[in-house]
Scaffold this motif. Structure first.
Motif, PDB file in Angstrom:
ATOM      1  N   GLY A  29      48.230  43.769  30.772  1.00  0.00           N
ATOM      2  CA  GLY A  29      47.014  43.142  31.272  1.00  0.00           C
ATOM      3  C   GLY A  29      46.874  43.439  32.753  1.00  0.00           C
ATOM      4  N   VAL A  30      46.195  42.592  33.487  1.00  0.00           N
ATOM      5  CA  VAL A  30      46.037  42.790  34.922  1.00  0.00           C
ATOM      6  C   VAL A  30      47.336  42.356  35.606  1.00  0.00           C
ATOM      7  CG1 VAL A  30      44.740  42.175  36.987  1.00  0.00           C
ATOM      8  CG2 VAL A  30      43.551  42.452  34.809  1.00  0.00           C
ATOM      9  N   VAL A  31      47.906  43.290  36.374  1.00  0.00           N
ATOM     10  CA  VAL A  31      49.177  43.048  37.062  1.00  0.00           C
ATOM     11  C   VAL A  31      48.894  42.891  38.550  1.00  0.00           C
ATOM     12  CG1 VAL A  31      51.465  43.974  37.573  1.00  0.00           C
ATOM     13  CG2 VAL A  31      50.443  44.362  35.322  1.00  0.00           C
ATOM     14  N   ALA A  58      46.501  46.041  39.561  1.00  0.00           N
ATOM     15  CA  ALA A  58      46.319  47.216  38.706  1.00  0.00           C
ATOM     16  C   ALA A  58      46.219  46.779  37.255  1.00  0.00           C
ATOM     17  CB  ALA A  58      47.487  48.175  38.872  1.00  0.00           C
ATOM     18  N   GLN A  59      45.564  47.604  36.464  1.00  0.00           N
ATOM     19  CA  GLN A  59      45.545  47.368  35.023  1.00  0.00           C
ATOM     20  C   GLN A  59      46.845  47.931  34.475  1.00  0.00           C
ATOM     21  OE1 GLN A  59      43.148  45.676  33.160  1.00  0.00           O
ATOM     22  NE2 GLN A  59      44.732  45.832  31.611  1.00  0.00           N
ATOM     23  N   ILE A  79      47.859  32.822  35.027  1.00  0.00           N
ATOM     24  CA  ILE A  79      49.094  33.598  35.109  1.00  0.00           C
ATOM     25  C   ILE A  79      49.860  33.376  33.810  1.00  0.00           C
ATOM     26  CG2 ILE A  79      51.308  33.847  36.310  1.00  0.00           C
ATOM     27  CD1 ILE A  79      49.728  32.703  38.832  1.00  0.00           C
ATOM     28  N   VAL A  80      50.204  34.456  33.120  1.00  0.00           N
ATOM     29  CA  VAL A  80      50.945  34.353  31.859  1.00  0.00           C
ATOM     30  C   VAL A  80      52.396  34.786  32.015  1.00  0.00           C
ATOM     31  CG1 VAL A  80      48.876  34.606  30.446  1.00  0.00           C
ATOM     32  CG2 VAL A  80      50.233  36.629  31.019  1.00  0.00           C
ATOM     33  N   LYS A  81      52.676  35.521  33.095  1.00  0.00           N
ATOM     34  CA  LYS A  81      54.038  36.000  33.329  1.00  0.00           C
ATOM     35  C   LYS A  81      54.250  36.170  34.821  1.00  0.00           C
ATOM     36  CE  LYS A  81      57.236  39.645  32.017  1.00  0.00           C
ATOM     37  NZ  LYS A  81      57.413  40.946  31.371  1.00  0.00           N
ATOM     38  N   GLU A  84      41.958  38.138  40.392  1.00  0.00           N
ATOM     39  CA  GLU A  84      43.332  37.913  39.923  1.00  0.00           C
ATOM     40  C   GLU A  84      44.286  37.692  41.094  1.00  0.00           C
ATOM     41  OE1 GLU A  84      41.087  40.281  36.888  1.00  0.00           O
ATOM     42  OE2 GLU A  84      41.413  40.517  39.045  1.00  0.00           O
ATOM     43  N   ALA A  85      44.067  38.399  42.194  1.00  0.00           N
ATOM     44  CA  ALA A  85      44.904  38.207  43.384  1.00  0.00           C
ATOM     45  C   ALA A  85      44.658  36.836  44.007  1.00  0.00           C
ATOM     46  CB  ALA A  85      44.661  39.317  44.402  1.00  0.00           C
ATOM     47  N   LYS A  86      43.417  36.345  43.960  1.00  0.00           N
ATOM     48  CA  LYS A  86      43.118  35.005  44.465  1.00  0.00           C
ATOM     49  C   LYS A  86      43.853  33.946  43.652  1.00  0.00           C
ATOM     50  CE  LYS A  86      38.619  35.925  46.524  1.00  0.00           C
ATOM     51  NZ  LYS A  86      37.172  35.686  46.447  1.00  0.00           N
TER      52      LYS A  86
END
Length: 140
Positions: A84-86, A79-80, A119-121, A15-17
């Motif tokens: 979702g995944v933040v 973090a979860q 990315i949704v937000k 997710e960070a990538k």
């Protein structure tokens, strides 16, 4: 420019990538490539509470605020969360104001929610407004 810390891209969570790659594309700026990392219904809440639904919104706003701007990405925290995944990206902005005056060390924090590889937000905060006020002799 502030000395950049070396981020080990290969060690970042997936997710960070996604967030890193989005930010890289947005700094070119290439809003169409940046959009490939975002969902169709993305909500981007930019500085000052401006809401956009495509990376062209922030790119257009930045074109009015800066001659050019880049991010010295220092850290990614994942973090979860309830949504979702933040992913938080923190670091410093550097570049030039429209009058050609260089700046650096302008703190930023971007918060992303990533779902199913997109990315949704996105929420964006930085110190640019305060720096503009200070340059005009207005202390907040």
């Amino acid at each position: 420019m502030t000395a950049a810390l070396a981020l080990d891209y290969d060690m970042l969570p997936p997710e960070a990538k996604i967030v890193h790659d989005y930010l890289e594309a947005s700094m070119v700026p290439d809003p169409e490539r940046a959009a490939t990392y975002m969902s169709e219904g993305v909500t981007i809440t930019f500085t000052g509470g401006r809401v956009y639904h495509h990376p062209t919104g922030p790119t257009g706003f930045n074109a009015m605020r800066y001659a050019w701007v880049k991010k010295d990405m220092r850290q990614f925290d994942v973090a979860q969360g309830a949504e979702g995944v933040v992913v938080y990206s923190t670091g410093y902005l550097y570049g030039e104001w429209p009058d050609g005056t260089a700046f650096e060390g302008n703190r930023y924090i971007d918060r992303f929610v990533v779902e199913n590889g997109k990315i949704v937000k996105m929420d964006v905060w930085n110190d640019s407004a305060e720096r503009i006020l200070t340059a005009r002799g207005i202390e907040a």
